[in-house]
Design a protein around this motif. Sequence first.
Motif, short mmCIF file in Angstrom:
data_model
loop_
_atom_site.label_atom_id
_atom_site.label_comp_id
_atom_site.label_asym_id
_atom_site.label_seq_id
_atom_site.Cartn_x
_atom_site.Cartn_y
_atom_site.Cartn_z
N TYR A 211 24.93 42.47 40.87
CA TYR A 211 25.84 43.56 41.29
C TYR A 211 25.77 43.75 42.80
N HIS A 212 24.56 43.73 43.32
CA HIS A 212 24.37 43.94 44.76
C HIS A 212 25.01 42.80 45.56
N LEU B 32 29.38 49.30 42.97
CA LEU B 32 28.55 48.13 42.63
C LEU B 32 27.20 48.18 43.34
N ASN B 33 27.20 48.65 44.59
CA ASN B 33 25.94 48.82 45.31
C ASN B 33 25.02 49.79 44.59
N ALA C 51 28.75 43.19 45.54
CA ALA C 51 29.11 44.30 46.43
C ALA C 51 29.07 43.85 47.88
#
Length: 65
Positions: free
Chosen positions: A26-27, A8-9, A30
């Motif tokens: 997403y970040h 995800l990162n 994560a």
Amino acid sequence: MDWIAGILNLLGIWTVGNKDRMGFVYHFIADILWVYIAIQTGVYGLLLVVFGSLMLGIRNFWKWR
């Protein structure tokens, strides 16, 4: 779960690089997973890195044009 957070990162970085705001989501997800992983494994130093990453992500989202 660490694989998911790592993917995800990378996906977040890639997506932001393609000028898509979804990368910030997403970040953020994560980073939440990394916090969970750090607490569960007792790697509390990781929390400092994740906190910094989260703050930079929020800053970058705020400054997005």
